[in-house]
Design an enzyme around this catalytic site. Sequence first.
Site, mmCIF file in Angstrom:
data_model
loop_
_atom_site.group_PDB
_atom_site.id
_atom_site.type_symbol
_atom_site.label_atom_id
_atom_site.label_comp_id
_atom_site.label_asym_id
_atom_site.label_seq_id
_atom_site.Cartn_x
_atom_site.Cartn_y
_atom_site.Cartn_z
ATOM 1 N N HIS A 121 0.774 -0.545 4.467
ATOM 2 C CA HIS A 121 0.757 -1.815 3.734
ATOM 3 C C HIS A 121 1.700 -2.780 4.444
ATOM 4 O O HIS A 121 2.670 -2.371 5.086
ATOM 5 C CB HIS A 121 1.236 -1.548 2.299
ATOM 6 C CG HIS A 121 1.087 -2.681 1.352
ATOM 7 N ND1 HIS A 121 1.952 -3.760 1.328
ATOM 8 C CD2 HIS A 121 0.184 -2.920 0.359
ATOM 9 C CE1 HIS A 121 1.597 -4.593 0.369
ATOM 10 N NE2 HIS A 121 0.518 -4.110 -0.229
ATOM 11 N N ASP A 198 6.866 5.050 1.585
ATOM 12 C CA ASP A 198 6.296 4.074 0.659
ATOM 13 C C ASP A 198 5.469 4.855 -0.353
ATOM 14 O O ASP A 198 4.373 5.306 -0.068
ATOM 15 C CB ASP A 198 5.427 3.081 1.427
ATOM 16 C CG ASP A 198 4.698 2.089 0.523
ATOM 17 O OD1 ASP A 198 4.844 2.195 -0.713
ATOM 18 O OD2 ASP A 198 3.963 1.232 1.050
ATOM 19 N N GLN A 201 1.640 4.158 -4.002
ATOM 20 C CA GLN A 201 0.347 4.696 -4.430
ATOM 21 C C GLN A 201 0.403 6.180 -4.775
ATOM 22 O O GLN A 201 -0.626 6.756 -5.153
ATOM 23 C CB GLN A 201 -0.693 4.468 -3.330
ATOM 24 C CG GLN A 201 -0.968 3.009 -3.012
ATOM 25 C CD GLN A 201 -1.633 2.260 -4.151
ATOM 26 O OE1 GLN A 201 -2.244 2.857 -5.035
ATOM 27 N NE2 GLN A 201 -1.513 0.942 -4.149
ATOM 28 N N LYS A 224 2.211 -0.288 -11.006
ATOM 29 C CA LYS A 224 1.064 0.542 -10.616
ATOM 30 C C LYS A 224 1.021 1.856 -11.402
ATOM 31 O O LYS A 224 0.095 2.642 -11.236
ATOM 32 C CB LYS A 224 1.114 0.830 -9.116
ATOM 33 C CG LYS A 224 0.990 -0.410 -8.238
ATOM 34 C CD LYS A 224 1.016 -0.046 -6.763
ATOM 35 C CE LYS A 224 1.113 -1.274 -5.880
ATOM 36 N NZ LYS A 224 -0.084 -2.119 -5.909
ATOM 37 N N CYS A 361 -3.726 -6.236 2.014
ATOM 38 C CA CYS A 361 -2.395 -6.240 2.636
ATOM 39 C C CYS A 361 -2.277 -5.142 3.699
ATOM 40 O O CYS A 361 -1.266 -4.453 3.803
ATOM 41 C CB CYS A 361 -1.298 -6.078 1.587
ATOM 42 S SG CYS A 361 -1.184 -7.444 0.428
#
Length: 405
Positions: A121, A198, A201, A224, A361
């Site tokens: 991302h 990261d 997700q 999220k 993104c």
Amino acid sequence: MDIHDIRKQFPILDQQVNGHDLVYLDSAASSQKPLPVIEALTKYYREYNSNVHRGVHTLGTKATDGYEGAREKVKRFINAKSTEEVIFTRGATTSLNVVAQSFGGGHLQEGDEIVITYMEHHANIIPWQQVTKSTGAVLKYIPLQEDGTISLEDVRATVTSNTKVVSVMHVSNVLGTVNPIKEIAKIAHENGAVMVVDGAQSAPHLKVDVQDLDCDFFAFSSHKMCGPTGIGVLYGKKELLEKMEPVETGGEMIDFVGLYESTWKELPWKFEAGTPIIAGAIGLGAAIDFLEDIGLDNILDHEHKLANYALERMSEIEGLTIYGPKERAGVVTFNIDDVHPHDVATVLDSEGIAVRAGHHCAQPLMKWLNVSATARASFYLYNTEEEIDKLVAGILKTKEFFGNV
């Protein structure tokens, strides 16, 4: 896990869009919020709205308990060793910027290597690009396999003794690829590099154990994972955070301020300048309670079933290209031949189906895929196979509308 009982907890799903029952397939961008989270936010603002830490009055004490109680929930949720390792930020993007600016800016020098992947991302690309400009470090990319996965052999070939940072997303927001973070972290550490993850997700969908992964930093966002917008988390190993300088200063993070120099509070407050995101933290704590009550394993199993069903149904559609590996998280990214993804999303919206269209993104990944944009359907704990059937019907209608039959 009773999907019908779960859906009752999300009032926004009980509505019509353009004359059709809402089918929300955009949770990778932002999930919907259950009643316990909405009620926790309302209760804070109605009953004990106050600033934290500074005051001794009853409302301030109650707000502080709620704020720091949420930190304790996050610690348990990701299995951090201590709440000192849990920093509240504005989101995963801010968390990654803090690592890049504070750790990267303070530790990297000319010739050092930062290793990332083509699937990242933008939030895990641009901060490192900026660091290379100020430090002279260089950015390197781990190549991807044809199906959008990472080979550990390629990781070993890319990471060298000059590598100081390896920063990789846990789950791809485009391909649904679940990366082998624990194994990548081992390679990074063998070469003397720190491992940054990261987790935007992954934290909403699968059980995260930062100690088992042995990552040095882990970033994720509340919005999220059924929580409020505007708040996220940066986990960092204590010994690293203690050596880092704060990126923002003033207010809540100070210990002593003199005319010409100041000192900082201990962890984690050293990195939380100004009035913190109190309501957001309390809402995030309620979201964690909600997800843990359902069970992350149950959520992951449900999403795997949805993803497999979607792949099965969508693979039957002629002229449809699906991107990413067979084994994936609850994301299906696709294109219809000769139809722009924005047109796909517009027609689907007319049927009450919300999907994302664009570069997500992830422009370097779009270039790697040799496309300018894609459409993406993403699933969460409240989605059903019947909604996937509606998605398939909507795609077929899109093809018919544009004469692509």
